[in-house]
Design an enzyme around this catalytic site. Structure first.
Site, PDB file in Angstrom:
ATOM      1  N   GLU A 225       0.658  -0.748   0.151  1.00  0.00           N
ATOM      2  CA  GLU A 225      -0.435   0.028   0.369  1.00  0.00           C
ATOM      3  C   GLU A 225       0.754   1.327   0.166  1.00  0.00           C
ATOM      4  O   GLU A 225       1.764   1.492   0.302  1.00  0.00           O
ATOM      5  CB  GLU A 225      -1.002  -0.011   1.661  1.00  0.00           C
ATOM      6  CG  GLU A 225      -2.036  -1.038   1.267  1.00  0.00           C
ATOM      7  CD  GLU A 225      -2.029  -1.374   2.814  1.00  0.00           C
ATOM      8  OE1 GLU A 225      -2.127  -0.137   4.189  1.00  0.00           O
ATOM      9  OE2 GLU A 225      -3.209  -1.918   3.121  1.00  0.00           O
ATOM     10  N   HIS A 267      -5.333   1.455   6.714  1.00  0.00           N
ATOM     11  CA  HIS A 267      -4.504   1.628   8.123  1.00  0.00           C
ATOM     12  C   HIS A 267      -3.736   2.604   7.904  1.00  0.00           C
ATOM     13  O   HIS A 267      -3.604   3.598   7.319  1.00  0.00           O
ATOM     14  CB  HIS A 267      -4.046   0.117   7.293  1.00  0.00           C
ATOM     15  CG  HIS A 267      -4.268  -0.785   6.499  1.00  0.00           C
ATOM     16  ND1 HIS A 267      -4.476  -1.195   5.620  1.00  0.00           N
ATOM     17  CD2 HIS A 267      -4.831  -1.421   7.669  1.00  0.00           C
ATOM     18  CE1 HIS A 267      -5.167  -2.447   4.986  1.00  0.00           C
ATOM     19  NE2 HIS A 267      -5.763  -2.834   6.864  1.00  0.00           N
ATOM     20  N   LEU A 286       9.929  -1.148  -8.535  1.00  0.00           N
ATOM     21  CA  LEU A 286       9.859  -2.578  -8.703  1.00  0.00           C
ATOM     22  C   LEU A 286       9.843  -2.784 -10.378  1.00  0.00           C
ATOM     23  O   LEU A 286      10.920  -3.797  -9.996  1.00  0.00           O
ATOM     24  CB  LEU A 286       8.546  -3.141  -8.178  1.00  0.00           C
ATOM     25  CG  LEU A 286       8.173  -2.545  -6.054  1.00  0.00           C
ATOM     26  CD1 LEU A 286       6.813  -2.780  -5.801  1.00  0.00           C
ATOM     27  CD2 LEU A 286       9.077  -3.469  -5.378  1.00  0.00           C
ATOM     28  N   ALA A 289      13.709  -2.900 -10.924  1.00  0.00           N
ATOM     29  CA  ALA A 289      14.353  -4.200 -10.723  1.00  0.00           C
ATOM     30  C   ALA A 289      13.656  -5.282 -11.070  1.00  0.00           C
ATOM     31  O   ALA A 289      14.641  -6.515 -10.425  1.00  0.00           O
ATOM     32  CB  ALA A 289      14.140  -3.811  -9.303  1.00  0.00           C
ATOM     33  N   GLY A 290      12.571  -5.471 -11.991  1.00  0.00           N
ATOM     34  CA  GLY A 290      12.620  -6.683 -13.199  1.00  0.00           C
ATOM     35  C   GLY A 290      11.096  -7.010 -11.371  1.00  0.00           C
ATOM     36  O   GLY A 290      11.133  -8.468 -11.765  1.00  0.00           O
ATOM     37  N   VAL A 293       4.765  -5.842 -12.149  1.00  0.00           N
ATOM     38  CA  VAL A 293       3.704  -4.632 -11.281  1.00  0.00           C
ATOM     39  C   VAL A 293       2.672  -4.926 -12.488  1.00  0.00           C
ATOM     40  O   VAL A 293       2.840  -4.167 -13.782  1.00  0.00           O
ATOM     41  CB  VAL A 293       4.604  -3.362 -11.148  1.00  0.00           C
ATOM     42  CG1 VAL A 293       3.675  -2.919 -10.742  1.00  0.00           C
ATOM     43  CG2 VAL A 293       5.493  -3.721 -10.221  1.00  0.00           C
ATOM     44  N   PRO A 294       1.653  -5.528 -12.282  1.00  0.00           N
ATOM     45  CA  PRO A 294       0.990  -4.916 -13.698  1.00  0.00           C
ATOM     46  C   PRO A 294       0.197  -3.694 -13.196  1.00  0.00           C
ATOM     47  O   PRO A 294       0.718  -3.123 -12.355  1.00  0.00           O
ATOM     48  CB  PRO A 294      -0.651  -5.988 -13.010  1.00  0.00           C
ATOM     49  CG  PRO A 294      -0.289  -5.492 -11.386  1.00  0.00           C
ATOM     50  CD  PRO A 294       1.023  -5.859 -11.662  1.00  0.00           C
TER      51      PRO A 294
END
Ligand code: ACO
Ligand code: LMR
Length: 596
Positions: A225, A267, A286, A289-290, A293-294
Site C-alpha cells: 500500500e 490502515h 519495482l 528492478a524486474g 507489476v501490472p
C-alpha cells in the site's frame, strides 16, 4: 522456512468461540488434529467446541504463564484488545516453545510494539500483526480467520498446498487474493496478512525472503500500500538476485494521487508522507528492478495466470473434509429441520417488545390496564370484560395476606428465621398451600358446579358429601364463623351482587353454607369457597362457552390466584422478620404433646 507446521499447537488468548470454531473447522477441513489446545480467559474452565460434528473440551486458563507451561504451544493467537494485548504477547515471546505470535488487535501503542518487535528479534521469533486477520500455511495451520468461511476456504482451495507465497498488509485483500490465485494458479502455499500498523511485527520483505527459502513456493505475490519505503528494499534485493523467484506485486492507493492533499487510507501506515511513498513511484521502482507489476489491479489476475502457466503450475487434486454446517446456518438455508421442543402461545417478543397474547406491553401501560387485564391476557388469552378484570384484582387484594398466624405465613416466617433467602422462604410458604389452606378454590369450583349442574339441592349435596366422607371444599374455617364473619367474603359477595345480575353459583354456595351452619358455627363459606363460586359466575357472565368453562374447571385456574396473591403477604412477612432480625425459631416444648 514455513511459518506453521501441521503438528503445531496453538494457544488462543481471549475466549472468542466463533473465532476458535473457524480455526478448528480448518483443522477438520485439512484432516489435522485440533490445533487449539488451550485458551486464556477470565477464569479456569473448559470450553466446548466442535471438531467436525464431534464436541470436545479445550482447557481455559486464567493465567497465561500456566497455560504456556501446561501446553508448550508453538503458536499463540492473541485476540486480546489493544489495551491488554501487550503482556500475553511478551509472555509468549519469552516462552521457549513459542515460535510465532499473531496479534489481531489494532491500535497497540507504538512504544509497546517496538518493545515486542525487539523481543521477537532477540528470541528469533516471528510476530504477525498487529491489526491482522492472521496467517495460513495451507494444509498445516490457520492462525486467525484468514480465508473466510468454509465455503470460501474450499473455493480458494485452501485445503491443498499450492505453489504461491502470498503476503499482503490487508486481511480483506488477502482473502480476495486467495480466490484470485486459486482461479489463476494452483493455489496458495502460504498466505500472510502483516497488518496495517506503522510498526508491523514482521515486514513484507521478511515473508518474501521466507518464501524465497521455501522449495514448495515457485511464485511470490505481494500486495502493498502507499506509505513506507520497504518496496525500494525489495526492488534492490530483486535487482541483486537475492530474490530469484518470480515476484508479482501491486501497491494499493494509487488513487491517492488524484487528491491535492495527503490522503490517509484505512490502515495507520497507509499514508504517503513523501513522493517516494506514493504508490505509482513505488511500483515504478519495482518494475525497473524486474518485479512483475501490472499497470492496473484488474490486470493482476492475468499476470498471475501467465506466470503460473509459464511455470507449469497445475492444481493438485487433494481430498478434504467439509465441516458440518452449524444447525442455525443449515436451518436458515432450509437444509435441516427439527421439531421445536416447546409450544407456547401466551407471550412473545415482537419488534423488540414483549406482547401479552399479542398486546404490546407499552399499549397495556398506555391504556392504564389493571393486573386483572394482564391475568386475562396471560391466563385466559382474552381481553376480559372490565368487571372480570376488577374481580380478579379484588381477589388478589383480599387474598394477599391473612396475618402471621396462618400456616403459609408461619412456614415462610420460620424459614426466614432459619436464615433462608427470600425465594427459599417464599417457597416454604407456598408449599403449604393445599386442600385445607388456600388450595381449596379449584375444588370448590368443581364441587359447587357439579352439584349445582346436577340439580342437587344444597341439603342433598351436603348429605352426599357426608356419605362419601368428604369435606366440602370452600366450607369451614379455623377462626371465622357465623358470629365472626370473614370480611373478605363480605367484600367478594358485595362486588358480585353489585356487578352480576344472577350469580347463581354464589347463591348456591351460600345456600350450602346455610345447611352446613346447621351443624357448626364455623362451617361458613370461606374465602376460598366464595372466590371459587364467584369465579364461575364471572366466567358465565363474561361469555365463556361451556366448552371453555369445562376446560378451565378441569385444569384449575384459581388456586394459582391464591398463590400469586398470597406471595405478596408472604414476602411481606419474610422481609418483616429480616428487618426485625428475628432469631431461629424453635417451637416451645410446652406447646407440644409428646406421645410416649
Ligand atoms: N365440609 C363439611 N364438614 C366439615 C368441613 C367441610 N368443609 N370442615 C369441617 N367439617 C366438619 C368436620 O367433618 C367435623 O365434623 P365432625 O365433628 O362430625 O367430625 C367438624 O366440621 C369440625 O371439623 P374440623 O376439621 O375440626 O374443623 P376445622 O375448623 O379444623 O376445619 C378447615 C377448618 C380445615 C378449613 C376445614 O373446614 C376444611 O378442611 N375445609 C375444607 C377446605 C377449605 O375450604 N379450606 C380453605 C380454608 S380458607 C383458606 O385457606 C383461605
Ligand atoms: C387465610 O386466608 O390464610 C385464612 O383464611 C386461612 C386461615 O387459616 O386463617
Amino acid at each position: 522456512m514455513k511459518l506453521f507446521k501441521r503438528t503445531d499447537r496453538m494457544l488462543v488468548v481471549n475466549l472468542k468461540p466463533n473465532f476458535i470454531q473457524r480455526i478448528l473447522d480448518y483443522d477438520y477441513l485439512i484432516g489435522r488434529e485440533p490445533s487449539v489446545v488451550s485458551i486464556v480467559h477470565r477464569t479456569d474452565t473448559l470450553h466446548k467446541a466442535f471438531y467436525g460434528s464431534e464436541e470436545f473440551m479445550i482447557p481455559v486458563y486464567k493465567d497465561m504463564k500456566r497455560a504456556l507451561e501446561a501446553h508448550n504451544p508453538e503458536v499463540v493467537l492473541n485476540l486480546a484488545s489493544f489495551r491488554s494485548a501487550y503482556l500475553p504477547t511478551k509472555l509468549a515471546l519469552e516462552h521457549p516453545s513459542v515460535r510465532v505470535v499473531v496479534i489481531v488487535a489494532e491500535g497497540i501503542p507504538e512504544r509497546q510494539m517496538k518493545e515486542l518487535i525487539a523481543l521477537a528479534k532477540k528470541h528469533n521469533k516471528t510476530i504477525i500483526g498487529p491489526a491482522t486477520f492472521g496467517a495460513l500455511t495451507v494444509g498445516a495451520l490457520r492462525a486467525g480467520v484468514v480465508g473466510g468461511d468454509t465455503n470460501n476456504l474450499i473455493k480458494s482451495r485452501l485445503y491443498a498446498p499450492g505453489s504461491v507465497g502470498l503476503v499482503t498488509r490487508s486481511g480483506g485483500l488477502l482473502n480476495e487474493m486467495f480466490r484470485m490465485i486459486a482461479r489463476a494458479s494452483d493455489g496458495v502455499n502460504e498466505g500472510v496478512a502483516i497488518g496495517g500498523d506503522v510498526f508491523p511485527g514482521s515486514t513484507m520483505l521478511e515473508h518474501i525472503m521466507r518464501f524465497e527459502q521455501n522449495p514448495e513456493i515457485k511464485l511470490i505475490v505481494a500486495l502493498s500500500e502507499i506509505g513506507g519505503k520497504e518496496e525500494y528494499e525489495i526492488a534492490r534485493l530483486k535487482k541483486e538476485g537475492k530474490i530469484k523467484k518470480p515476484l508479482i506485486m501491486w501497491v494499493a492507493g494509487a488513487s491517492a494521487e488524484l487528491f491535492p492533499w495527503q490522503v490517509q487510507f484505512g490502515h495507520a501506515a497507509a499514508k504517503a508522507g513523501s513522493e517516494k511513498e506514493k504508490a505509482l513511484a513505488k511500483m515504478e521502482a519495482l518494475r525497473e528492478a524486474g518485479v512483475l507489476v501490472p499497470h492496473t489491479f484488474s490486470e493482476l489476475e492475468n499476470l498471475i495466470r501467465e506466470e503460473s502457466e509459464r511455470l507449469g503450475l497445475k492444481p493438485k487434486d487433494v481430498p478434504y473434509n467439509k465441516p458440518p454446517l452449524d444447525f442455525a446456518k443449515a436451518k436458515a438455508q432450509g437444509l435441516v429441520r427439527r421439531p421445536t421442543s416447546i409450544v407456547s402461545s401466551i407471550s412473545w417478543e415482537k419488534e423488540g417488545e414483549i406482547t401479552y397474547n399479542g398486546v404490546p406491553l407499552s399499549r397495556i401501560i398506555e391504556e392504564k390496564s389493571n393486573i386483572g387485564r394482564v391475568i386475562g391476557l396471560l391466563w385466559f388469552k382474552k381481553d376480559l370484560p372490565e368487571d372480570f378484570q376488577r374481580f380478579l384484582e379484588l381477589a388478589l387484594i383480599v387474598l394477599a395476606d391473612h396475618g402471621p398466624h396462618v400456616s403459609g405465613a408461619h412456614n415462610a416466617i420460620v424459614a426466614a428465621r432459619a436464615g433462608k433467602d427470600i425465594i427459599s422462604s417464599l417457597a416454604s410458604g407456598l408449599l403449604t398451600i393445599g386442600p385445607r389452606f388456600g388450595g381449596a378454590i379449584d375444588d370448590a369450583v368443581r364441587y359447587f358446579k357439579d352439584a349445582h349442574d346436577r340439580g342437587l339441592s344444597p341439603r342433598e349435596f351436603v348429605e352426599e358429601m357426608k356419605r362419601q366422607g368428604k369435606l366440602i371444599p370452600g366450607i369451614g374455617h379455623r377462626v371465622k364463623s357465623k358470629h365472626n364473619p370473614d370480611k373478605r367474603v363480605e367484600l367478594i359477595k358485595r362486588f358480585v351482587f353489585e356487578n352480576i345480575p344472577d350469580p347463581r353459583y354464589l347463591k348456591y354456595a351460600l345456600a350450602v353454607e346455610e345447611e352446613t351452619l346447621k351443624k357448626s358455627d364455623n362451617l361458613i363459606l370461606n374465602v376460598d369457597g366464595a372466590i371459587g363460586a364467584s369465579f364461575l359466575d364471572m366466567l358465565y357472565y363474561s361469555g365463556f362457552t361451556e366448552e371453555e368453562i369445562k376446560e378451565i374447571v378441569e385444569i384449575g385456574y384459581v388456586n394459582g390466584l391464591f398463590a400469586i396473591a398470597r406471595s405478596i403477604g408472604m414476602v411481606g412477612h419474610i422481609l418483616d422478620q429480616k428487618r426485625l432480625k428475628q432469631p431461629l425459631y424453635r417451637h416451645p416444648n410446652d406447646d407440644i404433646y409428646v406421645l410416649k
